[in-house]
Design a protein around this motif. Structure first.
Motif, PDB file in Angstrom:
ATOM      1  N   LEU A  30      12.637  20.997  -9.857  1.00  0.00           N
ATOM      2  CA  LEU A  30      12.582  19.592  -9.468  1.00  0.00           C
ATOM      3  C   LEU A  30      11.198  19.320  -8.902  1.00  0.00           C
ATOM      4  O   LEU A  30      10.849  19.810  -7.821  1.00  0.00           O
ATOM      5  N   ASP A  31      10.381  18.577  -9.653  1.00  0.00           N
ATOM      6  CA  ASP A  31       9.059  18.185  -9.176  1.00  0.00           C
ATOM      7  C   ASP A  31       9.212  16.894  -8.384  1.00  0.00           C
ATOM      8  O   ASP A  31       9.869  15.950  -8.842  1.00  0.00           O
ATOM      9  N   ILE A  32       8.623  16.870  -7.190  1.00  0.00           N
ATOM     10  CA  ILE A  32       8.819  15.768  -6.258  1.00  0.00           C
ATOM     11  C   ILE A  32       7.467  15.185  -5.881  1.00  0.00           C
ATOM     12  O   ILE A  32       6.571  15.916  -5.453  1.00  0.00           O
ATOM     13  N   LYS A  33       7.339  13.864  -6.030  1.00  0.00           N
ATOM     14  CA  LYS A  33       6.113  13.163  -5.635  1.00  0.00           C
ATOM     15  C   LYS A  33       6.503  12.041  -4.685  1.00  0.00           C
ATOM     16  O   LYS A  33       7.481  11.334  -4.929  1.00  0.00           O
ATOM     17  N   ALA A  34       5.740  11.878  -3.629  1.00  0.00           N
ATOM     18  CA  ALA A  34       5.975  10.768  -2.703  1.00  0.00           C
ATOM     19  C   ALA A  34       4.635  10.139  -2.348  1.00  0.00           C
ATOM     20  O   ALA A  34       3.663  10.848  -2.058  1.00  0.00           O
ATOM     21  N   GLU A  35       4.610   8.824  -2.380  1.00  0.00           N
ATOM     22  CA  GLU A  35       3.409   8.069  -2.037  1.00  0.00           C
ATOM     23  C   GLU A  35       3.713   7.198  -0.825  1.00  0.00           C
ATOM     24  O   GLU A  35       4.714   6.478  -0.805  1.00  0.00           O
ATOM     25  N   LEU A  36       2.866   7.287   0.183  1.00  0.00           N
ATOM     26  CA  LEU A  36       2.991   6.427   1.359  1.00  0.00           C
ATOM     27  C   LEU A  36       2.272   5.127   1.065  1.00  0.00           C
ATOM     28  O   LEU A  36       1.061   5.099   0.856  1.00  0.00           O
ATOM     29  N   ILE A  37       3.025   4.038   1.036  1.00  0.00           N
ATOM     30  CA  ILE A  37       2.462   2.730   0.707  1.00  0.00           C
ATOM     31  C   ILE A  37       1.918   2.053   1.958  1.00  0.00           C
ATOM     32  O   ILE A  37       0.859   1.439   1.939  1.00  0.00           O
ATOM     33  N   SER A  38       2.654   2.167   3.067  1.00  0.00           N
ATOM     34  CA  SER A  38       2.169   1.606   4.329  1.00  0.00           C
ATOM     35  C   SER A  38       2.678   2.431   5.499  1.00  0.00           C
ATOM     36  O   SER A  38       3.759   3.031   5.434  1.00  0.00           O
ATOM     37  N   TRP A  39       1.895   2.469   6.563  1.00  0.00           N
ATOM     38  CA  TRP A  39       2.233   3.182   7.789  1.00  0.00           C
ATOM     39  C   TRP A  39       1.755   2.318   8.945  1.00  0.00           C
ATOM     40  O   TRP A  39       0.552   2.102   9.104  1.00  0.00           O
ATOM     41  N   LYS A  40       2.697   1.783   9.711  1.00  0.00           N
ATOM     42  CA  LYS A  40       2.335   0.894  10.803  1.00  0.00           C
ATOM     43  C   LYS A  40       3.386   0.978  11.905  1.00  0.00           C
ATOM     44  O   LYS A  40       4.584   0.863  11.623  1.00  0.00           O
ATOM     45  N   ARG A  41       2.941   1.165  13.127  1.00  0.00           N
ATOM     46  CA  ARG A  41       3.809   1.155  14.306  1.00  0.00           C
ATOM     47  C   ARG A  41       4.994   2.102  14.202  1.00  0.00           C
ATOM     48  O   ARG A  41       6.100   1.805  14.635  1.00  0.00           O
TER      49      ARG A  41
END
Length: 158
Positions: A108-119
């Motif tokens: 199982l290849d897993i990719k995650a992208e953080l689109i926004s990080w706030k507070r």
């Protein structure tokens, strides 16, 4: 916040991801750019604790655990940001889509992208593939409660 990309061995991963066996759904992180993305995999064998009961005579990886793998990878994209190593994350909201079964013997290849990080709130997208074919995806919102509480009215007290 963002530096160079790097990889994490199974042992190094545990510095950033608080889950442990049997609930750690990542074997290795092959590439992580703190605050941007994390990519890795989970090798699935007949020895996985869930296969004997999900389902007898037709084992496959539960969708909830695929979602957990994506959420854990998104956590790595966040907790590799300076000062966040090992912080606990909680789910706020997930919208997930399942397309194909994941079977014993699959990687199982897993990719995650953080689109926004706030507070203390992170929004991101995860995709799981097997042999290049998408098997599941999720839009996720997770938090580091310790940070989020600082921004709540009355300092998080009700």
């Amino acid at each position: 916040m963002v530096g160079k990309s790097f990889s994490l061995s199974a042992n190094e991963l545990q510095l950033y991801q608080p889950n442990r066996y049997p609930f750690l759904m990542i074997d290795r992180v092959t590439d992580v750019m703190p605050g941007k993305y994390a990519i890795g995999f989970k090798n699935l064998t007949n020895n996985e604790w869930y296969f004997p009961k999900h389902f007898e005579n037709h084992p496959n990886m539960p969708g909830a655990l695929q979602l957990e793998a994506m959420a854990q990878m998104l956590t790595v994209a966040i907790t590799t940001i300076d000062g966040l190593k090992g912080k606990i994350t909680h789910a706020l909201e997930h919208t997930v889509r399942f397309k194909k079964e994941v079977l014993p013997g699959d990687r199982l290849d897993i990719k995650a992208e953080l689109i926004s990080w706030k507070r203390g709130i992170g929004k991101g997208r995860g995709i799981c593939t097997v042999e290049g074919v998408e098997v599941s995806s999720a839009d996720m919102t997770i938090t580091i409660p310790e940070i989020l509480e600082r921004y709540l009215p009355n300092n998080g007290k009700i």
